[in-house]
Write a protein that holds these residues in place. Structure first.
Motif, PDB file in Angstrom:
ATOM      1  N   GLU A 231       1.140  -1.067   0.110  1.00 53.99           N
ATOM      2  CA  GLU A 231      -0.016   0.052  -0.158  1.00 53.99           C
ATOM      3  C   GLU A 231       1.104   1.048  -0.097  1.00 53.99           C
ATOM      4  O   GLU A 231       0.492   2.298  -0.226  1.00 53.99           O
ATOM      5  N   ILE A 232       2.025   1.199   0.439  1.00 50.96           N
ATOM      6  CA  ILE A 232       2.492   2.463   0.830  1.00 50.96           C
ATOM      7  C   ILE A 232       3.009   3.029  -0.719  1.00 50.96           C
ATOM      8  O   ILE A 232       3.658   4.142  -1.095  1.00 50.96           O
ATOM      9  N   GLN A 233       3.800   1.379  -1.313  1.00 52.37           N
ATOM     10  CA  GLN A 233       4.061   1.351  -3.079  1.00 52.37           C
ATOM     11  C   GLN A 233       3.211   1.945  -3.971  1.00 52.37           C
ATOM     12  O   GLN A 233       3.240   2.615  -4.578  1.00 52.37           O
ATOM     13  N   LEU A 234       2.274   1.487  -3.229  1.00 54.51           N
ATOM     14  CA  LEU A 234       1.104   2.301  -4.753  1.00 54.51           C
ATOM     15  C   LEU A 234       0.748   3.518  -4.538  1.00 54.51           C
ATOM     16  O   LEU A 234       0.651   4.248  -5.663  1.00 54.51           O
ATOM     17  N   ALA A 235       1.207   4.445  -2.811  1.00 57.29           N
ATOM     18  CA  ALA A 235       0.438   5.148  -2.618  1.00 57.29           C
ATOM     19  C   ALA A 235       1.588   6.228  -3.191  1.00 57.29           C
ATOM     20  O   ALA A 235       1.461   7.760  -4.561  1.00 57.29           O
ATOM     21  N   LEU A 236       3.210   5.843  -3.221  1.00 60.53           N
ATOM     22  CA  LEU A 236       3.784   6.669  -4.092  1.00 60.53           C
ATOM     23  C   LEU A 236       3.780   5.854  -5.958  1.00 60.53           C
ATOM     24  O   LEU A 236       4.185   7.263  -6.750  1.00 60.53           O
ATOM     25  N   PHE A 237       3.321   5.233  -6.082  1.00 61.50           N
ATOM     26  CA  PHE A 237       3.126   5.428  -7.897  1.00 61.50           C
ATOM     27  C   PHE A 237       2.150   6.599  -8.071  1.00 61.50           C
ATOM     28  O   PHE A 237       2.403   6.932  -9.067  1.00 61.50           O
ATOM     29  N   PHE A 238       0.903   6.458  -6.526  1.00 60.85           N
ATOM     30  CA  PHE A 238       0.241   7.504  -7.462  1.00 60.85           C
ATOM     31  C   PHE A 238       1.329   8.822  -7.067  1.00 60.85           C
ATOM     32  O   PHE A 238       0.672  10.044  -8.353  1.00 60.85           O
ATOM     33  N   SER A 239       1.852   8.900  -6.490  1.00 67.04           N
ATOM     34  CA  SER A 239       2.062  10.555  -5.920  1.00 67.04           C
ATOM     35  C   SER A 239       3.208  10.933  -6.704  1.00 67.04           C
ATOM     36  O   SER A 239       3.226  11.790  -7.605  1.00 67.04           O
ATOM     37  N   TYR A 240       3.682   9.965  -7.880  1.00 63.68           N
ATOM     38  CA  TYR A 240       4.566  10.173  -9.216  1.00 63.68           C
ATOM     39  C   TYR A 240       4.661  11.283  -9.686  1.00 63.68           C
ATOM     40  O   TYR A 240       4.420  11.942 -10.432  1.00 63.68           O
ATOM     41  N   GLY A 241       2.566  10.858 -10.263  1.00 63.85           N
ATOM     42  CA  GLY A 241       1.452  11.257 -11.347  1.00 63.85           C
ATOM     43  C   GLY A 241       2.261  13.538 -10.390  1.00 63.85           C
ATOM     44  O   GLY A 241       1.732  14.139 -11.569  1.00 63.85           O
ATOM     45  N   SER A 242       2.582  13.657  -9.110  1.00 65.32           N
ATOM     46  CA  SER A 242       2.396  14.803  -9.084  1.00 65.32           C
ATOM     47  C   SER A 242       3.899  15.127  -9.695  1.00 65.32           C
ATOM     48  O   SER A 242       3.681  16.904  -9.576  1.00 65.32           O
ATOM     49  N   ASN A 243       5.248  14.665 -10.115  1.00 66.74           N
ATOM     50  CA  ASN A 243       6.022  14.643 -10.188  1.00 66.74           C
ATOM     51  C   ASN A 243       6.233  15.725 -12.166  1.00 66.74           C
ATOM     52  O   ASN A 243       6.984  17.084 -12.587  1.00 66.74           O
ATOM     53  N   PRO A 244       5.879  15.349 -12.923  1.00 66.36           N
ATOM     54  CA  PRO A 244       5.217  15.428 -14.069  1.00 66.36           C
ATOM     55  C   PRO A 244       5.196  17.329 -14.407  1.00 66.36           C
ATOM     56  O   PRO A 244       5.611  17.448 -14.976  1.00 66.36           O
TER      57      PRO A 244
END
Length: 320
Positions: A231-244
Motif C-alpha cells: 500500500e505504501i508503494q501504491l501510494a507512491l506510484f500514484f504520487s509520482y503523477g505529481s512530478n511531471p
C-alpha cells in the motif's frame, strides 16, 4: 610524478578498494572510508542513513531509487569518502527507516522531500552535491529548486526531469493509475512489487548478468514484502503523477542557476530510458554527459566507472 598523475592514482586506488578489485582481504579499511550506520529522528520517524568521510569536506548527498534504499550506494560511499563527506538516507517506507502505515503517514513525494530537507538541516548540511537516481530525482529536484543556494553540483543517474523519458510502455499502467486511482488500476501495479519484477529491474539491460549480485534483490524483496508495504508503494506510484507538472519548474531552476551537472545514465534502462537523459542538454551549459552500456541500477555493473567519473567531476567543480 605531477599533481594530476598523483590525483588519478589516488582516485584509482580508492575505486579499487571500494569495489573489491584485486585487493588483499586483510587490507585494513581507512578510518575516513569506514561507513557508519546511523539513525536520526525526523518528525517522529526514525530515518536511517549511511555516512562516511571527513565532515569538514564537501558533502555528497546520495538519494536512492525504488525499490531499494541507501544499500544501493554501499560500494560508492567508501569510493568517495577519502575526499568527501558522504551521506545516504533511507526514505520513510524504505530500507531501515520507519515505515508507518498509509493511515499514519501520507506517502507523497512532497512529504518524502520534506523529510529529507529536514534531515539535511538536522545534520547541519549547509551545502551539498546531490546524486539523484529514480525516486531520488523528484526528491532531490524539489530540494534543489527550493534551496538552489545549497546545491553545489548535481549527479544524475537514470532520474527524470523531462516528459521524454516517461513515454514508454512501462509507464502506461502507471499513468492509468494517475488518471483513475481505482482498485483495479492499483491491483494492476502490484506485479511491480514481486520478486520477478525486482530481479528484472536489476538484470534487464546489463552486459553480463553474472556481475549482478543476488544480494541486491535479497535485500530489497523482504522489505517490499513487509505487511502494509504494498500500500505504501501504491501510494507512491500514484504520487509520482505529481512530478511531471513540476518539470517546467525544475527546468527553470536548471536554466537560471546552471548547477554543474554530471549525467551517468544506464542507456539500456527500460524504466527511465536514455531518451530522458538527452533533454538535460537543452537547459544545462556546464554538463558532462555519459551513457553507459548497462541497465537501471547502473552502479551494480559500472560502479567503478561511475565512481571515477564522479571523483573527476567533483575534483574539477568543487576546487574552482
Amino acid at each position: 610524478m605531477n599533481l594530476f598523475h598523483n590525483s588519478v592514482v589516488a582516485m584509482t586506488l580508492t575505486t579499487i578498494l571500494a569495489y573489491g578489485l584485486s585487493v588483499r582481504a586483510d587490507e585494513p579499511q581507512s578510518l575516513t572510508t569506514q561507513v557508519l550506520h546511523r539513525t536520526v529522528k525526523i518528525d517522529d520517524l526514525d530515518i536511517f542513513y549511511r555516512e562516511a568521510g571527513p565532515k569538514d569536506a564537501p558533502t555528497v548527498l546520495l538519494l536512492h531509487g525504488f525499490p531499494t534504499s541507501s544499500h544501493m550506494f554501499r560500494n560508492l560511499i567508501p569510493a568517495l569518502a577519502d575526499k568527501y563527506h558522504v551521506v545516504a538516507p533511507d526514505y520513510p517506507g524504505f530500507g531501515n527507516s520507519s515505515a508507518p502505515s498509509v493511515k499514519d503517514f501520507d506517502y507523497t513525494f512532497d512529504n518524502l522531500a520534506s523529510v529529507i530537507e529536514k534531515f539535511t538541516e538536522k545534520l547541519g548540511l549547509k551545502k551539498y552535491s546531490i546524486y539523484l537516481m529514480d525516486y531520488g530525482a523528484p526528491v532531490g529536484f524539489r530540494l534543489a529548486a527550493k534551496h538552489p543556494d545549497r546545491v553545489q553540483t548535481l549527479i544524475v543517474q537514470n532520474g527524470n526531469a523531462y516528459d521524454e523519458g516517461i513515454d514508454n510502455e512501462f509507464w502506461k499502467p502507471v499513468k492509468a493509475y494517475w488518471k483513475d486511482r481505482s482498485k483495479e488500476h492499483g491491483d494492476a501495479l502490484r506485479s511491480l512489487l514481486t520478486l520477478d519484477a525486482t530481479k528484472w529491474q536489476y538484470t534487464t539491460g546489463v552486459r553480463n548478468v553474472e556481475t549482478i549480485s543476488p544480494d541486491t534483490w535479497g535485500h530489497v524483496q523482504p522489505l517490499l514484502d513487509r505487511p502494509g508495504n504494498q500500500e505504501i508503494q501504491l501510494a507512491l506510484f500514484f504520487s509520482y503523477g505529481s512530478n511531471p507538472p513540476l518539470y517546467p519548474q525544475w527546468q527553470e531552476y536548471f536554466r537560471k542557476h546552471q548547477p554543474p551537472t554530471l549525467i551517468v545514465w544506464g542507456k539500456n534502462d527500460q524504466i527511465f530510458p536514455a531518451a530522458g537523459a538527452f533533454p538535460y542538454k537543452r537547459d544545462l551549459k556546464n554538463l558532462e554527459f555519459h551513457l553507459l552500456d548497462t541497465g537501471h541500477f547502473a552502479l551494480e555493473e559500472d560502479g567503478a566507472t561511475i565512481s571515477t567519473l564522479i571523483l573527476e567531476f567533483l575534483g574539477k567543480q568543487l576546487t574552482k
